[in-house]
Design a protein around this motif. Structure first.
Motif, mmCIF file in Angstrom:
data_model
loop_
_atom_site.group_PDB
_atom_site.id
_atom_site.type_symbol
_atom_site.label_atom_id
_atom_site.label_comp_id
_atom_site.label_asym_id
_atom_site.label_seq_id
_atom_site.Cartn_x
_atom_site.Cartn_y
_atom_site.Cartn_z
ATOM 1 N N ILE A 120 11.570 -17.019 6.476
ATOM 2 C CA ILE A 120 12.712 -17.470 5.486
ATOM 3 C C ILE A 120 13.089 -16.715 4.420
ATOM 4 C CG2 ILE A 120 13.470 -19.369 4.019
ATOM 5 C CD1 ILE A 120 10.866 -21.004 5.136
ATOM 6 N N PRO A 121 14.399 -16.257 4.498
ATOM 7 C CA PRO A 121 14.795 -15.329 3.476
ATOM 8 C C PRO A 121 14.615 -15.831 1.915
ATOM 9 C CG PRO A 121 16.391 -15.627 5.106
ATOM 10 C CD PRO A 121 15.402 -16.614 5.391
ATOM 11 N N VAL A 122 14.211 -14.858 0.958
ATOM 12 C CA VAL A 122 13.922 -15.346 -0.352
ATOM 13 C C VAL A 122 15.026 -14.512 -1.049
ATOM 14 C CG1 VAL A 122 12.150 -15.151 -1.855
ATOM 15 C CG2 VAL A 122 11.608 -15.950 0.259
ATOM 16 N N VAL A 123 15.285 -15.245 -2.266
ATOM 17 C CA VAL A 123 15.988 -14.599 -3.552
ATOM 18 C C VAL A 123 14.796 -14.863 -4.625
ATOM 19 C CG1 VAL A 123 17.795 -14.622 -5.050
ATOM 20 C CG2 VAL A 123 18.257 -14.665 -2.722
ATOM 21 N N TRP A 124 14.375 -13.797 -5.189
ATOM 22 C CA TRP A 124 13.477 -14.042 -6.431
ATOM 23 C C TRP A 124 13.843 -13.686 -7.752
ATOM 24 C CZ3 TRP A 124 7.564 -12.687 -6.093
ATOM 25 C CH2 TRP A 124 6.861 -13.361 -7.465
ATOM 26 N N THR A 125 14.238 -14.459 -8.482
ATOM 27 C CA THR A 125 14.703 -13.999 -9.871
ATOM 28 C C THR A 125 13.509 -13.949 -10.845
ATOM 29 O OG1 THR A 125 16.781 -15.255 -9.766
ATOM 30 C CG2 THR A 125 15.887 -14.665 -11.808
ATOM 31 N N LEU A 126 13.389 -12.624 -11.437
ATOM 32 C CA LEU A 126 12.246 -12.392 -12.325
ATOM 33 C C LEU A 126 12.696 -12.597 -13.535
ATOM 34 C CD1 LEU A 126 10.804 -9.294 -10.437
ATOM 35 C CD2 LEU A 126 10.405 -11.550 -9.982
ATOM 36 N N HIS A 127 12.120 -13.433 -14.320
ATOM 37 C CA HIS A 127 12.465 -13.762 -15.567
ATOM 38 C C HIS A 127 11.828 -13.081 -16.845
ATOM 39 C CE1 HIS A 127 15.369 -16.947 -14.236
ATOM 40 N NE2 HIS A 127 14.396 -17.284 -13.538
ATOM 41 N N ASP A 128 10.589 -12.173 -16.163
ATOM 42 C CA ASP A 128 9.615 -11.539 -17.075
ATOM 43 C C ASP A 128 8.963 -10.618 -16.147
ATOM 44 O OD1 ASP A 128 7.725 -13.213 -16.013
ATOM 45 O OD2 ASP A 128 7.770 -14.533 -17.420
ATOM 46 N N CYS A 129 7.988 -9.906 -16.407
ATOM 47 C CA CYS A 129 7.210 -8.892 -15.842
ATOM 48 C C CYS A 129 6.096 -9.600 -15.020
ATOM 49 C CB CYS A 129 6.963 -7.838 -16.975
ATOM 50 S SG CYS A 129 7.988 -7.033 -17.663
ATOM 51 N N TRP A 130 5.688 -10.628 -15.052
ATOM 52 C CA TRP A 130 4.575 -11.179 -14.450
ATOM 53 C C TRP A 130 4.504 -10.952 -13.120
ATOM 54 C CZ3 TRP A 130 4.114 -14.856 -10.401
ATOM 55 C CH2 TRP A 130 2.858 -15.351 -10.242
ATOM 56 N N ALA A 131 5.218 -10.724 -12.241
ATOM 57 C CA ALA A 131 5.203 -10.612 -10.515
ATOM 58 C C ALA A 131 4.510 -9.364 -10.318
ATOM 59 C CB ALA A 131 6.579 -10.660 -10.097
ATOM 60 N N ALA A 194 15.049 -4.194 -14.149
ATOM 61 C CA ALA A 194 15.257 -3.542 -12.862
ATOM 62 C C ALA A 194 14.549 -2.510 -12.531
ATOM 63 C CB ALA A 194 16.626 -3.659 -12.463
ATOM 64 N N ASN A 195 14.567 -1.595 -13.617
ATOM 65 C CA ASN A 195 13.982 -0.193 -13.524
ATOM 66 C C ASN A 195 12.509 -0.400 -13.601
ATOM 67 O OD1 ASN A 195 13.881 2.486 -14.247
ATOM 68 N ND2 ASN A 195 12.928 1.858 -16.054
ATOM 69 N N LEU A 196 11.883 -1.300 -14.075
ATOM 70 C CA LEU A 196 10.432 -1.555 -14.323
ATOM 71 C C LEU A 196 10.054 -1.854 -12.824
ATOM 72 C CD1 LEU A 196 9.719 -3.367 -17.373
ATOM 73 C CD2 LEU A 196 9.569 -1.105 -17.064
ATOM 74 N N CYS A 197 11.030 -2.933 -12.157
ATOM 75 C CA CYS A 197 10.588 -3.132 -10.665
ATOM 76 C C CYS A 197 10.492 -2.003 -9.820
ATOM 77 C CB CYS A 197 11.641 -4.225 -10.305
ATOM 78 S SG CYS A 197 11.550 -5.733 -11.025
ATOM 79 N N GLU A 198 11.469 -1.227 -9.999
ATOM 80 C CA GLU A 198 11.494 0.045 -9.177
ATOM 81 C C GLU A 198 10.450 0.915 -9.466
ATOM 82 O OE1 GLU A 198 15.276 1.612 -10.475
ATOM 83 O OE2 GLU A 198 16.513 0.494 -9.193
ATOM 84 N N GLN A 199 9.512 0.791 -10.456
ATOM 85 C CA GLN A 199 8.411 1.461 -10.447
ATOM 86 C C GLN A 199 7.210 0.768 -10.193
ATOM 87 O OE1 GLN A 199 8.316 3.450 -14.441
ATOM 88 N NE2 GLN A 199 10.272 2.632 -14.802
#
Length: 400
Positions: A120-131, A194-199
């Motif tokens: 199933i395609p997923v869109v995940w909105t990250l509201h903090d760094c927890w993920a 977004a920059n943190l996710c990229e790392q």
């Protein structure tokens, strides 16, 4: 197209974002269902085919307790999750939009196994760094363990709290659960996140920055009786707002600012609670937290300057609400907060530079360098219709 949203709450900041996404999606002809755990606060929510409340309060509370005692967050509540997944499978959504997953209301390995198995395609909105951390929603300044593997976390007793540090194991588990989804897009409210996710270990996924939005029909400049109501009269009104004042939100800085400014200024704090009020200076006007957006708009509109001494922030909705009401902002350089303003509507000062914040307050009140019109123009980029339509574009893109 059918969109299914999952979040920890129906209301509050992330719940409101989910609702506004749903509203804009329906306007473009798509079906939307919003899923949240059953709680005492939403038990009277009108039940229909667009709002699913799932689970039992006693099982969720038990899951939260077990997660705390074992430090295995997201590993319990199998029964509620299984029943929800069975209902999702029957409804057959084209896209699942995930929001906050960390308050232990859903079994994470079951959820992501289901998503991967059914492709199933997923869109995940990250509201903090927890993920992408070993547990914390906001890591300490200077910490880089989350880039490779967490261990020795000092924040294991901070939300979502655990009895002991199990950050290494949780990091490994999250990496296993959250990677390997064939079609998932991560959305972040700020370029900073977004920059943190990229790392992080999530870097293989496409990342989109979609700011949070507000209702500009509510948050707009207008006359209010706030000054008269609180006897502020002709003094400069310096406003600070938080959903809950803590050290991370800069409660100590607001207190220091109040002590440094002369009697020509009146500091007003919104969101203060009783235990915080006990050590707030007597010359500060405190207003209890309110969910009434119209009242908040009245308060913002009455202020001469808004200050935000936050030490951790993904975006900062209070900054956006302030400029939408025509009030210039002085904010600390923390997380995504600087992205909310530009040099037409406010100024960014370095963290902990309380003297600089005080000087900017005096300059703004005395010189009026930022007009109401300029503040409102900047706020237009956060208009909820403009912002949340971008999510519909993402939905339509990933199902092609």
């Amino acid at each position: 197209m059918r969109i299914l949203g999952i979040n920890s709450w129906y209301n509050g900041s992330t719940g409101n974002i989910m609702q506004m996404c749903a509203s804009e999606t329906r306007k473009r002809g798509h079906e939307v269902v919003m899923c949240c755990p059953f709680t005492l606060t939403n038990k009277n929510l009108k039940k229909d085919n667009t709002q699913w409340l799932f689970g039992q309060i006693i099982l969720r509370k038990l899951s939260e307790k077990l997660a705390y005692l074992t430090s295995k967050n997201g590993c319990f509540n199998r029964i509620d999750t299984w029943l929800l997944l069975r209902r999702i499978k029957k409804w057959r959504p084209d896209v699942i939009h995930l929001h906050n997953l960390h308050p232990d209301y859903i079994n994470l390995p079951l959820l992501f196994s289901f998503i991967k198995k059914n492709n199933i395609p997923v869109v995940w909105t990250l509201h903090d760094c927890w993920a992408f951390t070993g547990g914390c929603a906001h890591f300490e300044k200077g910490c880089s363990k989350w880039k490779e593997q967490c261990y020795g976390c000092k924040l294991y007793r901070v939300y979502p709290a655990s009895m002991f540090d199990n950050s290494r194991r949780k990091y490994i588990q999250k990496k296993q659960w959250f990677t390997g989804v064939d079609n998932m897009v991560l959305c972040t409210p700020s370029k900073w996140l977004a920059n943190l996710c990229e790392q992080s270990f999530m870097s293989d996924y496409p990342i989109r920055t979609i700011n949070n939005g507000i209702d500009l029909n509510i948050f707009c400049p207008h006359k209010s009786n706030i000054r008269e109501r609180f006897s502020i009269k002709r003094r400069w009104m310096v406003l600070a707002v938080a959903s809950g004042w803590t050290e991370m939100k800069g409660v100590d800085v607001v207190c220091r600012i109040a002590e440094m400014l002369s009697d020509d200024y009146q500091v007003v704090m919104v969101g203060a609670i009783n235990k915080v009020e006990n050590y707030i200076p007597k010359n500060v006007i405190t207003i209890q937290r309110t969910e009434d957006q119209c009242m908040l708009s009245d308060i913002y509109s009455a202020a001469d300057v808004f200050i935000n001494p936050t030490r951790q922030e993904v975006l900062s909705m209070v900054n956006i609400e302030a400029i939408a009401c025509g009030t210039p902002v002085v904010t600390f350089r923390a997380g995504g907060a600087p992205e909310t303003i530009d040099d037409t509507c406010g100024v960014v000062v370095e963290q902990e530079d309380v003297a600089a914040m005080k000087n900017e307050i005096i300059r703004i009140c005395g010189q009026h360098p930022y007009s109401v019109e300029a503040c409102c123009k900047r706020a237009q980029i956060f208009d909820k219709h403009r912002v949340y339509n971008k999510y519909v574009d993402v939905y339509e893109m990933i199902v092609q």
